[in-house]
Design a protein around this motif. Structure first.
Motif, PDB file in Angstrom:
ATOM      1  N   UNK A  89     -22.242  13.562 118.570  1.00  0.00           N
ATOM      2  CA  UNK A  89     -21.555  14.867 119.206  1.00  0.00           C
ATOM      3  C   UNK A  89     -21.469  15.694 118.208  1.00  0.00           C
ATOM      4  N   UNK A  90     -20.716  15.200 117.126  1.00  0.00           N
ATOM      5  CA  UNK A  90     -20.319  16.135 116.022  1.00  0.00           C
ATOM      6  C   UNK A  90     -21.512  16.706 115.345  1.00  0.00           C
ATOM      7  N   UNK A  91     -22.474  15.900 115.265  1.00  0.00           N
ATOM      8  CA  UNK A  91     -23.911  16.420 114.804  1.00  0.00           C
ATOM      9  C   UNK A  91     -24.408  17.668 115.715  1.00  0.00           C
ATOM     10  N   UNK A  92     -24.529  17.189 116.746  1.00  0.00           N
ATOM     11  CA  UNK A  92     -25.022  18.329 117.839  1.00  0.00           C
ATOM     12  C   UNK A  92     -24.285  19.591 117.712  1.00  0.00           C
ATOM     13  N   UNK A  93     -22.897  19.621 117.919  1.00  0.00           N
ATOM     14  CA  UNK A  93     -22.075  20.613 117.753  1.00  0.00           C
ATOM     15  C   UNK A  93     -22.101  21.469 116.469  1.00  0.00           C
ATOM     16  N   UNK A  94     -22.443  20.644 115.326  1.00  0.00           N
ATOM     17  CA  UNK A  94     -22.703  21.553 114.028  1.00  0.00           C
ATOM     18  C   UNK A  94     -23.701  22.187 114.192  1.00  0.00           C
ATOM     19  N   UNK A  95     -24.892  21.421 114.780  1.00  0.00           N
ATOM     20  CA  UNK A  95     -26.098  22.377 114.878  1.00  0.00           C
ATOM     21  C   UNK A  95     -25.842  23.545 115.885  1.00  0.00           C
ATOM     22  N   UNK A  96     -25.163  23.510 116.936  1.00  0.00           N
ATOM     23  CA  UNK A  96     -25.069  24.415 117.792  1.00  0.00           C
ATOM     24  C   UNK A  96     -24.477  25.638 117.122  1.00  0.00           C
ATOM     25  N   UNK A  97     -23.182  25.366 116.642  1.00  0.00           N
ATOM     26  CA  UNK A  97     -22.449  26.263 115.903  1.00  0.00           C
ATOM     27  C   UNK A  97     -22.814  26.734 114.464  1.00  0.00           C
ATOM     28  N   UNK A  98     -23.836  26.312 113.841  1.00  0.00           N
ATOM     29  CA  UNK A  98     -24.272  26.290 112.469  1.00  0.00           C
ATOM     30  C   UNK A  98     -24.520  27.639 112.061  1.00  0.00           C
ATOM     31  N   UNK A  99     -24.201  28.390 111.017  1.00  0.00           N
ATOM     32  CA  UNK A  99     -24.432  29.624 110.618  1.00  0.00           C
ATOM     33  C   UNK A  99     -24.177  30.577 111.408  1.00  0.00           C
ATOM     34  N   UNK A 100     -23.247  30.674 112.183  1.00  0.00           N
ATOM     35  CA  UNK A 100     -22.617  31.809 113.030  1.00  0.00           C
ATOM     36  C   UNK A 100     -21.526  32.800 112.047  1.00  0.00           C
ATOM     37  N   UNK A 101     -21.847  33.945 112.165  1.00  0.00           N
ATOM     38  CA  UNK A 101     -20.973  34.835 111.677  1.00  0.00           C
ATOM     39  C   UNK A 101     -19.459  34.988 112.200  1.00  0.00           C
TER      40      UNK A 101
END
Length: 243
Positions: free
Chosen positions: A203-215
């Motif tokens: 789940x942590x990996x999925x969330x990291x990908x979902x919110x990755x590189x947001x301003x």
């Protein structure tokens, strides 16, 4: 003790330098680094006392929602600081985050952990003199709160972590610390916490990908109830943690 230096063909980079840098990167994530993270439960202690968490399954749900809150609200600050690890960027991000944290308990916890992390990093990573210079300059001028997420990103950038790894690392230390708090609050045992950490990692990996590189303009709370519960921590009659 002298370290042998081997040049990588085609890159001109020192393999020994890269290897030593990896030791610094690992140390940044080591629980032995005295940054005060284990003094905080991320609102879990309050959640237990108000009845939101009482067993391992409810703990699992709490941790997943906490990680999503962390990803949506704080990863943009980690990302921006890692991408541009300068004192100007850090101070700007620090002010923005201070204005966004309306939960006073969480705000104080962020400042306490960030101040400790910056102090420890400046003392430990002496091969990066800019850390101490930035800390000293910020303390002398004042007006800097030392929030944890921007400082974590700043240090990650200076020790050579890419932005994707630094964001994933921030999720890891959050999950590590809240599960450590859960064991001391007797919600789950050490072995159970390790099993749960492994299960939640997906789940942590999925969330990291979902919110990755947001301003930072995209930063938001996805589970405001957790923020509200953490704000009740100061009203607990007896408590083990600072937040």
């Amino acid at each position: 003790m002298e370290y042998g230096v081997v040049r990588s063909e085609g890159t001109g980079k020192s393999e020994s330098t890269d290897s030593l840098l990896q030791w610094s990167q690992w140390q940044l994530l080591d629980s032995i680094l005295p940054t005060g993270g284990f003094a905080h439960s991320f609102g879990l202690e309050a959640a237990i006392q108000v009845g939101l968490v009482s067993d391992p399954e409810e703990l699992r749900t709490y941790v997943v929602h906490l990680l999503e809150n962390t990803a949506s609200l704080l990863l943009p600050f980690v990302y921006s600081a890692t991408r541009s690890p300068s004192i100007q960027t850090w101070h700007k991000l620090d002010k923005i985050l201070d204005a966004m944290l309306t939960n006073e308990v969480g705000r104080k916890a962020s400042i306490t952990q960030g101040s400790a992390l910056m102090r420890v990093a400046a003392a430990v990573f002496t091969e990066i003199p800019s850390l101490k210079m930035m800390r000293d300059a910020s303390l002398s001028t004042g007006g800097v709160c030392f929030h944890h997420a921007p400082i974590f990103g700043l240090i990650c950038g200076l020790v050579g972590l890419d932005s994707g790894t630094s964001q994933r690392a921030y999720m890891f230390v959050t999950m590590r610390d809240v599960l450590s708090a859960a064991t001391r609050l007797n919600v789950v045992g050490p072995l159970g916490a390790s099993v749960l950490q492994h299960q939640v990692a997906a789940f942590a990996e999925d969330l990291s990908k979902k919110w990755k590189d947001h301003e930072v303009e995209d930063a938001c709370q996805t589970s405001p109830l957790l923020d509200t519960v953490q704000g009740c921590h100061g009203y607990l009659f007896s408590r083990l943690f600072c937040s």
